[in-house]
Write a protein that holds these residues in place. Structure first.
Motif, PDB file in Angstrom:
ATOM      1  N   GLY A  64       0.835  -1.183   0.000  1.00 33.61           N
ATOM      2  CA  GLY A  64       0.000   0.000   0.000  1.00 33.61           C
ATOM      3  C   GLY A  64       0.876   1.240   0.000  1.00 33.61           C
ATOM      4  N   GLU A  65       0.261   2.397  -0.087  1.00 28.28           N
ATOM      5  CA  GLU A  65       0.935   3.692  -0.129  1.00 28.28           C
ATOM      6  C   GLU A  65       1.518   3.922  -1.534  1.00 28.28           C
ATOM      7  OE1 GLU A  65       0.832   5.957   2.552  1.00 28.28           O
ATOM      8  OE2 GLU A  65      -0.599   4.418   3.152  1.00 28.28           O
ATOM      9  N   MET A  67       3.663   5.913  -2.937  1.00 24.74           N
ATOM     10  CA  MET A  67       5.102   6.028  -3.195  1.00 24.74           C
ATOM     11  C   MET A  67       5.848   4.732  -2.934  1.00 24.74           C
ATOM     12  SD  MET A  67       5.946   8.692  -4.719  1.00 24.74           S
ATOM     13  CE  MET A  67       4.378   8.987  -5.547  1.00 24.74           C
ATOM     14  N   ALA A  68       5.315   3.884  -2.051  1.00 27.04           N
ATOM     15  CA  ALA A  68       5.929   2.573  -1.842  1.00 27.04           C
ATOM     16  C   ALA A  68       5.750   1.717  -3.098  1.00 27.04           C
ATOM     17  CB  ALA A  68       5.317   1.885  -0.627  1.00 27.04           C
ATOM     18  N   ARG A  71       8.130   3.023  -5.663  1.00 28.79           N
ATOM     19  CA  ARG A  71       9.501   2.599  -5.335  1.00 28.79           C
ATOM     20  C   ARG A  71       9.752   1.183  -5.856  1.00 28.79           C
ATOM     21  NH1 ARG A  71      12.954   6.123  -3.519  1.00 28.79           N
ATOM     22  NH2 ARG A  71      11.359   6.819  -2.053  1.00 28.79           N
ATOM     23  N   TYR A  72       8.749   0.316  -5.696  1.00 30.79           N
ATOM     24  CA  TYR A  72       8.883  -1.069  -6.184  1.00 30.79           C
ATOM     25  C   TYR A  72       9.217  -1.069  -7.675  1.00 30.79           C
ATOM     26  CZ  TYR A  72       7.574  -5.870  -7.331  1.00 30.79           C
ATOM     27  OH  TYR A  72       7.565  -7.167  -7.797  1.00 30.79           O
ATOM     28  N   GLU A  97       8.272  15.579  -2.652  1.00 32.00           N
ATOM     29  CA  GLU A  97       7.119  14.682  -2.798  1.00 32.00           C
ATOM     30  C   GLU A  97       6.390  14.574  -1.463  1.00 32.00           C
ATOM     31  OE1 GLU A  97       4.301  11.776  -3.039  1.00 32.00           O
ATOM     32  OE2 GLU A  97       6.008  11.525  -1.702  1.00 32.00           O
ATOM     33  N   ARG A  98       7.150  14.426  -0.397  1.00 29.80           N
ATOM     34  CA  ARG A  98       6.513  14.305   0.925  1.00 29.80           C
ATOM     35  C   ARG A  98       5.835  15.616   1.336  1.00 29.80           C
ATOM     36  NH1 ARG A  98       7.831   9.950   4.680  1.00 29.80           N
ATOM     37  NH2 ARG A  98       8.882   8.285   3.575  1.00 29.80           N
TER      38      ARG A  98
END
Lengths: 210, 210
Positions: A64-65, A67-68, A71-72, A97-98
């Motif tokens: 989930g999330e 950006m995670a 990242r994958y 981004e954050r």
């Protein structure tokens, strides 16, 4: 592999734009209930994350999330880099981004979910427990969103893109925020010439239709 | 290079623990006003980010946001990996770290800053504009924090560490949240045997004193 998404929500759009920029084709299942601002009960029952986007891998792992998930894919397909090509760029992109997520998207969500009748008792995404609306938070969210627009307008005075001279995930989160804010009647305040110039540029990319 | 920090705050502690785990020695300047819950006016005036941690590079670039700072060092010093050794691990760690930040640290901040007299008008970090306290948000933050403790306790039933079998930045953010919650009188609810077992393990690492 399957990406659970919701066509009308800004968060899963972050991942759809990212995939379009990378030219990656991932099976997508829309789990919104047509015509209603809710996710399908079977999705909520099956996945404790209770939010979209959610990426289910073939081994059953769920990420989930937004950006995670990005990242994958970024680590599997590093070119062209959308999360930074060197440590300094990567750090600046992650910071912006954050900031876009926290000062923009979360502020918008505060304004939106704490004021709409259809979100009564659901003022925060991802929780099974009731989350009552807080009217003062809707007000604060709208005030914060104006500060977000102004801050990013100032950042774009000296930079072509949000985190510097290259398009990145910081632009993606900012675009999803700016567009959904406009949809909610909380669009850019007067002025914001730099943000408008940037918005025209990034909206012209084919990925923006994702 | 210089890291701006504040000894009593949970956010800069995330970076200090990270640096200790990596064995990296970075010059640190504490910019808190001794005995008062405020940052030094000269720091706030100089850096628009208005928050700690903040990493100032030798070329003048400033990186805010704890995880953006950690990303910078992670890419320069990848071993031992604290942000994932492969794409799947990196994504799961980023998901759990972001959940710890959003459902844990932000909930705690809501509870803390909206209830303390000393934070009147400063209910959100990082803003120059006044941010009035919202009492209902303090209440919601405390309720969310209980759900955070329960959720992470459940996650730790099957896993040695927050994001799986290795220590990562997800553990760092969770530890800083759990410890600061305890300090605020909002510690773990009854039960939480897994979270307590994990807390004992990660608190025994030398980095926990950072």
């Amino acid at each position: 592999m399957r990406l659970y998404s919701w066509d009308i929500a800004p968060n899963p759009r972050r991942v759809r734009i990212y995939l379009a920029e990378k030219g990656l084709d991932v099976p997508i299942e829309d789990v919104g209930v047509p015509g209603k601002p809710v996710l399908r009960p079977d999705f909520l029952a099956k996945f404790g994350h209770r939010r979209v986007p959610l990426l289910e891998l073939d081994d059953g792992a769920c990420i989930g999330e937004a950006m995670a998930i990005c990242r994958y894919f970024e680590l599997l397909h590093p070119d062209p880099p959308l999360m930074g090509g060197d440590p300094r760029d990567a750090a600046l992109i992650e910071m912006w981004e954050r900031l876009a997520e926290w000062e923009g998207l979360h502020a918008l969500s505060e304004a939106f979910r704490n004021s709409r009748k259809s979100f009564a008792g659901r003022a925060l995404a991802g929780y099974g427990a009731p989350m009552p609306q807080i009217p003062a938070l809707a007000e604060r969210g709208a005030a914060r969103l104006k500060l977000f627009h102004d801050k990013f307008d100032a950042q774009l005075e000296d930079h072509e893109f949000v985190a510097g001279e290259g398009y990145s995930v910081a632009d993606i989160t900012t675009l999803c925020t700016v567009d959904f804010a406009e949809f909610c009647g909380l669009g850019m305040p007067d002025g914001c010439a730099n943000l408008r110039r940037w918005h025209e540029t990034v909206s012209a990319r084919p990925s923006a239709t994702a």
